[in-house]
Design a protein around this motif. Structure first.
Motif, mmCIF file in Angstrom:
data_model
loop_
_atom_site.group_PDB
_atom_site.id
_atom_site.type_symbol
_atom_site.label_atom_id
_atom_site.label_comp_id
_atom_site.label_asym_id
_atom_site.label_seq_id
_atom_site.Cartn_x
_atom_site.Cartn_y
_atom_site.Cartn_z
ATOM 1 N N GLU A 74 4.132 -35.974 1.219
ATOM 2 C CA GLU A 74 3.147 -35.232 0.429
ATOM 3 C C GLU A 74 2.995 -35.769 -0.992
ATOM 4 O O GLU A 74 1.881 -35.918 -1.495
ATOM 5 N N ARG A 75 4.118 -36.079 -1.651
ATOM 6 C CA ARG A 75 4.027 -36.542 -3.040
ATOM 7 C C ARG A 75 3.292 -37.879 -3.146
ATOM 8 O O ARG A 75 2.437 -38.077 -4.002
ATOM 9 N N ALA A 76 3.624 -38.779 -2.224
ATOM 10 C CA ALA A 76 2.914 -40.066 -2.204
ATOM 11 C C ALA A 76 1.438 -39.841 -1.864
ATOM 12 O O ALA A 76 0.552 -40.533 -2.385
ATOM 13 N N ARG A 132 -0.306 -38.804 -4.991
ATOM 14 C CA ARG A 132 -0.545 -39.967 -5.860
ATOM 15 C C ARG A 132 -1.726 -40.801 -5.350
ATOM 16 O O ARG A 132 -2.560 -41.265 -6.126
ATOM 17 N N PHE A 133 -1.788 -40.979 -4.029
ATOM 18 C CA PHE A 133 -2.900 -41.744 -3.451
ATOM 19 C C PHE A 133 -4.229 -41.068 -3.775
ATOM 20 O O PHE A 133 -5.193 -41.705 -4.199
ATOM 21 N N ILE A 134 -4.256 -39.742 -3.603
ATOM 22 C CA ILE A 134 -5.488 -38.991 -3.881
ATOM 23 C C ILE A 134 -5.905 -39.156 -5.334
ATOM 24 O O ILE A 134 -7.083 -39.383 -5.643
ATOM 25 N N LYS A 135 -4.941 -39.091 -6.241
ATOM 26 C CA LYS A 135 -5.280 -39.263 -7.661
ATOM 27 C C LYS A 135 -5.887 -40.629 -7.940
ATOM 28 O O LYS A 135 -6.781 -40.771 -8.763
ATOM 29 N N LEU A 142 -1.202 -48.062 0.550
ATOM 30 C CA LEU A 142 -1.794 -47.561 1.786
ATOM 31 C C LEU A 142 -1.552 -46.072 2.003
ATOM 32 O O LEU A 142 -0.527 -45.530 1.596
ATOM 33 N N ALA A 143 -2.510 -45.436 2.649
ATOM 34 C CA ALA A 143 -2.311 -44.112 3.235
ATOM 35 C C ALA A 143 -3.009 -44.115 4.585
ATOM 36 O O ALA A 143 -3.946 -44.896 4.803
ATOM 37 N N ILE A 144 -2.548 -43.275 5.478
ATOM 38 C CA ILE A 144 -3.276 -43.063 6.726
ATOM 39 C C ILE A 144 -4.135 -41.820 6.547
ATOM 40 O O ILE A 144 -3.693 -40.825 5.967
ATOM 41 N N GLY A 145 -5.390 -41.922 6.987
ATOM 42 C CA GLY A 145 -6.296 -40.775 6.919
ATOM 43 C C GLY A 145 -6.748 -40.422 8.318
ATOM 44 O O GLY A 145 -7.313 -41.275 9.014
ATOM 45 N N GLN A 157 9.132 -43.880 10.794
ATOM 46 C CA GLN A 157 10.002 -44.990 11.177
ATOM 47 C C GLN A 157 9.616 -46.290 10.478
ATOM 48 O O GLN A 157 10.418 -47.221 10.389
ATOM 49 N N ILE A 158 8.360 -46.354 10.019
ATOM 50 C CA ILE A 158 7.833 -47.627 9.509
ATOM 51 C C ILE A 158 7.977 -47.724 7.997
ATOM 52 O O ILE A 158 8.424 -48.746 7.469
ATOM 53 N N GLY A 159 7.588 -46.657 7.291
ATOM 54 C CA GLY A 159 7.670 -46.723 5.828
ATOM 55 C C GLY A 159 7.243 -45.413 5.207
ATOM 56 O O GLY A 159 6.775 -44.504 5.903
ATOM 57 N N LYS A 160 7.380 -45.325 3.898
ATOM 58 C CA LYS A 160 7.035 -44.083 3.197
ATOM 59 C C LYS A 160 5.536 -44.078 2.907
ATOM 60 O O LYS A 160 5.106 -44.202 1.764
ATOM 61 N N VAL A 161 4.759 -43.951 3.956
ATOM 62 C CA VAL A 161 3.301 -43.983 3.826
ATOM 63 C C VAL A 161 2.754 -42.583 4.088
ATOM 64 O O VAL A 161 3.069 -41.978 5.108
ATOM 65 N N PRO A 162 1.944 -42.056 3.159
ATOM 66 C CA PRO A 162 1.432 -40.703 3.359
ATOM 67 C C PRO A 162 0.405 -40.635 4.489
ATOM 68 O O PRO A 162 -0.291 -41.614 4.771
#
Lengths: 368, 368
Positions: free
Chosen positions: B15-17, B20-23, B275-278, B297-302
């Protein structure tokens, strides 16, 4: 912008409109669209110098696109050269592009050799010898798809520079201009030492007659292109129309762009006010052709020229440009203008020429 | 941006990442890249609902691209539908795109049916049935060309949304994730009413074994794609890597994008922070799959999800989305998110759904 216009840009037609165009794009971020095609017309002996021999001209557009993307060619060794060994004007373009910080998009109007690089596929085919009078199968399809590309690019960029690479393009330009009713005889330029006007006129006339004559063709640019055009034309005209509805477009090229302008006018003349032609001093000062004499017949469109001067280059292959060989191609002049205008004049002729000399040296070292 | 985050976007992971992506992209102008491909895998009976029958799934990606550009399909009558007649999620995407004011660029990773529209040609071929263990001939070429496209797009746009259209894509996603050593079993989603996990696992395992097993494949995403991938993957991974080096990229899709993320990480993990997934609420809430379980499992991606809700739609074909059919595709969720974020929340879920209802009505009227 100061009161003075950038010293390294010359006005060759419609100076006031040219000043207005410059003001609109001053400091703006451009993108570069390179429209490519092949035509059998380019292989008629004596027509084109865009390749060391007629057969290899099929590779020239693909090699030029690779040069712009990667700084070297993948589909040929070295770079495209004239029969005399003078390198492609793509060396100028590849030097101006990073200075202008321009992204590059290639549009395939119809080629025999595809670039080893991404490009917009428009589903066109390479053109036949225009002496057949049926040069292109479906210019409408390519035009319409290129309009879509132009619309997308216009949504992401502040102004668009549209260049071309096709061997034989001034002959097809002469033919299309003539077919559309313009007086183009003796006015198109040439990459060769002696502009073969008689040969070009003969080729153009033969194609126009085969296709039913000027009266049949002159009202319809699609018909004129289908008869005696080349596949670069619908791609360039389409992307210019699509982008020109929203943003300023610099048509980067020599007298070939006069033919594209005539097509654009016939397809959607509402965009003309957003257009300028951007070329080189070598085209504007050429006594064997007259770009202004062509453009004046079509519309009040300014012609800007990059005041490139290779007299002091360290390299013979570049100094030779001063003798009137090659002159223009791959949007060389327009991309140089974009680098100057986009940078608010911080990039000047000298800086571009430094980069050109550097690239020339690097590429020639690689060949040896 | 106010203190509150847009109400119509859900956080499904990191959520925090995600905040940040949204900002970073709030009020920014996006562009949409749609990566298409065909794979014979999609024609295995029971694998995909992205087409009324297995044979017609070859047309689905081309039809989706045409829908985005023109508002109707040229290569088929009507729009792509599932065997039950539920329309393509491309209807969501086509509705969000004009609201987001996004230009559209299609990337052809390898198809049997080409769109009647312009697209970036990457010189890939359609994929074989992954049970052969040799699904793709040259994923490196397609990947590298897509990187070039991503670099060009990044120079002209503030953030990029990357979607996909390929039938059979969750099965190849399962196979590539498994080949790369992730625990993906039972975690990929499905466009069908009942997620055929057993069939997908069997198909994936057969391909992985034919290609020499996980130990051989897991260190090299290119090898894993060549063995059991689909042609959308190198196109999407490439454009994401090329753009992600400079700008934020929203990977628009369901669990297929987890596989693309795994490939991206293996090719250039420096971009992961951009990156983020949407996706859609239907994917995030799906109990028959777990996109978060894959991405963690892959990374800290939102993972962001558009809180679309078709319960109150006027149309059965759309209300059915609430039963868990289709769920996602053609970047439906990500393009909706882009419309919300790019407009600083001025465009909301209700506005997007109005547009979707309108497009649905228009398209269905046309079919009758």
């Amino acid at each position: 912008m100061t009161n003075e216009f950038p010293k390294d840009i010359m006005f060759c037609n419609e100076e006031r409109a040219g000043e207005r165009f410059i003001k609109r794009v001053w400091g703006k971020a451009p993108a570069f669209a390179c429209c490519i095609g092949n035509t059998e017309t380019g292989k008629i002996p004596g027509i084109s110098a865009a390749g060391a021999n007629p057969e290899i001209t099929d590779f020239t557009p693909a090699a030029d696109v690779e040069l712009l993307y990667f700084g070297w060619c993948k589909c040929i060794n070295g770079v495209p050269v004239t029969p005399d060994g003078i390198p492609t004007p793509g060396i100028i373009t590849m030097s101006a592009i990073p200075l202008a910080k321009m992204p590059v998009f290639a549009l395939n109007g119809g080629v025999n050799v595809r670039p080893n690089a991404p490009y917009f596929e428009l589903d066109g085919k390479a053109g036949r010898d225009i002496r057949t009078g049926r040069a292109l199968d479906d210019p409408r399809k390519v035009f319409e798809r290129a309009v879509v590309v132009g619309e997308q690019l216009a949504a992401t960029t502040e102004f668009l520079v549209v260049g071309e690479s096709i061997a034989g393009g001034t002959t097809t330009a002469l033919a299309v201009l003539t077919a559309l009713g313009y007086d183009a005889q003796g006015k198109v330029s040439s990459s060769m030492p002696n502009n073969p006007h008689d040969l070009k006129t003969k080729v153009a006339q033969e194609g126009i007659e085969k296709a039913g004559g000027i009266e049949r063709l002159k009202q319809d640019p699609l018909l004129a292109m289908a008869a005696v055009g080349d596949p670069m034309m619908p791609a360039a005209a389409g992307v210019i129309v699509g982008a020109g509805r929203r943003i300023p477009v610099l048509m980067a090229g020599g007298t070939q762009m006069a033919a594209v302008l005539a097509i654009v006018k016939g397809m959607d003349q509402s965009v003309l006010g957003n257009l300028a032609i951007g070329t080189t001093r070598w085209i504007c000062e050429d006594r064997s052709s007259s770009i202004a004499g062509l453009v004046k017949q079509i519309g009040k469109v300014p012609i800007l020229a990059a005041n490139l001067d290779f007299s002091d280059s360290n390299f013979d292959g570049l100094r030779t440009y001063e003798t009137g060989l090659v002159k223009e191609g791959v949007g060389a002049g327009g991309s140089s203008i974009a680098a100057i205008l986009g940078s608010r004049g911080r990039i000047d002729r000298e800086r571009i020429q430094q980069e050109i000399d550097g690239n020339y040296q690097r590429l020639m070292a690689k060949v040896r």
